[in-house]
Design a protein around this motif. Structure first.
Motif, short mmCIF file in Angstrom:
data_model
loop_
_atom_site.label_atom_id
_atom_site.label_comp_id
_atom_site.label_asym_id
_atom_site.label_seq_id
_atom_site.Cartn_x
_atom_site.Cartn_y
_atom_site.Cartn_z
N GLU A 181 5.13 62.06 -37.64
CA GLU A 181 5.81 62.76 -38.74
C GLU A 181 5.63 62.00 -40.05
OE1 GLU A 181 7.28 65.60 -39.00
OE2 GLU A 181 7.49 66.26 -36.93
N GLY A 182 5.70 60.68 -39.98
CA GLY A 182 5.55 59.87 -41.18
C GLY A 182 4.18 59.99 -41.80
N LEU A 183 3.14 60.05 -40.96
CA LEU A 183 1.79 60.18 -41.50
C LEU A 183 1.58 61.57 -42.10
CD1 LEU A 183 -0.65 58.21 -41.64
CD2 LEU A 183 -1.73 59.70 -39.98
N VAL A 184 2.15 62.60 -41.48
CA VAL A 184 2.09 63.95 -42.05
C VAL A 184 2.79 63.96 -43.41
CG1 VAL A 184 2.84 66.34 -41.78
CG2 VAL A 184 1.89 65.11 -39.82
N MET A 185 3.94 63.32 -43.49
CA MET A 185 4.67 63.24 -44.76
C MET A 185 3.85 62.51 -45.83
SD MET A 185 8.26 61.28 -45.61
CE MET A 185 7.44 59.68 -45.59
#
Length: 295
Positions: A143-147
């Motif tokens: 999720e962090g990399l998508v963000m």
């Protein structure tokens, strides 16, 4: 009696009890085994002052050396279920996660996303933290990399990833493996927006992280002597039953075989990244810029 108690006894105690040297003043380089004064080692970005060995550095200590004037904004990771599978090995996963968070100086998982000016250009950096459960990739990292990718697209900024991981997080099972696809889509989002995606491979980069976003960069840089691969060399050697070449899976070996574009000293990473971003985003300006400072 008061004179003995108030004057003589403290003097005797001061003579007998010598102050011990704190244990955290010195450390030994794992490569050359020279003793390093902790303060000098930290000032040298955790690189051995004797042999140049690059030790593993946590993201919050790395970021100030990359952004202009050491100023940046940290972006909290999206909230995800803390223990979706109710996993337990030697202890419960949620308890293990809380222990890692308590030692992580305020970060919540193995990825830190930051943005700020680098070479006067807005830049987004996503850095994996090997000190947090081996930098393992679970749903929070995905999720962090998508963000980070969405942030880069929204701000029309390059996305730079520092990889340091043992692979997918086993406590999240199939959910962690799903992040290979999700992070790949996130990288594609950045590229379709015409923005640079640069990966800096640090020690170690292995497993599912190598099999996904860590090997999809427009440019791949690596720190010296970093282990980079999918499975570890011992596993490979036991599988193929052959002796592996010297330096196998080290960054210099990968550079020689075309898997890495440059091996760059930690002190030169900022200048090299600024030069790379300029080449990709302002090629006409970059023609007159000084040569890349790398190794």
């Amino acid at each position: 009696m008061n004179w003995l108690t108030n004057f003589v006894r403290p003097k005797l105690k001061a003579l007998i009890s010598r102050k011990e040297t704190p244990e955290n003043l010195w450390l030994k380089c794992p490569k050359c085994e020279q003793m390093l004064f902790m303060r000098d080692w930290e000032a040298n970005q955790e690189v051995c002052t004797h042999c140049g060995h690059h030790m593993r550095i946590r993201p919050l200590k790395r970021l100030p050396n990359l952004f202009d004037e050491g100023k940046y904004e940290l972006h909290p990771l999206p909230r995800v279920p803390s223990d979706p599978l109710k996993f337990r090995d030697t202890e419960r996963y949620d308890a293990r996660l809380k222990k890692a968070q308590a030692k992580a100086e305020g970060t919540t998982d193995a990825l830190i996303v930051a943005s700020g000016l680098m070479g006067s250009r807005m830049t987004v950096i996503a850095a994996l933290d090997f000190g947090f459960m081996g930098g393992s990739m679970g749903t929070a990292v995905g999720e962090g990399l998508v963000m980070a990718a969405e942030l880069a697209v929204a701000r029309k900024a390059p996305l730079i990833v520092f990889s340091a991981s043992g692979g997918a997080r086993m406590q999240e099972g199939i959910l962690s493996l799903m992040q290979l696809t999700r992070t790949t889509i996130a990288v594609r989002m950045v590229k379709e927006a015409g923005l640079p995606y640069i990966v800096v491979l640090t020690d170690p980069t292995t497993g599912g992280v190598t099999a996904s976003f860590a090997m999809l960069g427009d440019i791949h840089l690596a720190e010296p002597d970093a282990i980079i691969g999918f499975a570890g060399p011992r596993v490979i050697q036991d599988t193929i039953r052959q002796e592996l070449p010297e330096g196998f899976q080290r960054s210099e070996y990968l550079l020689e075989h075309g898997m890495v574009d440059a091996v760059v000293h930690r002190h030169k990473l900022r200048d090299t990244l600024i030069r790379m971003v300029t080449l990709l985003m302002d090629p006409l300006v970059a023609e007159n810029a000084p040569a890349i400072a790398g190794r």
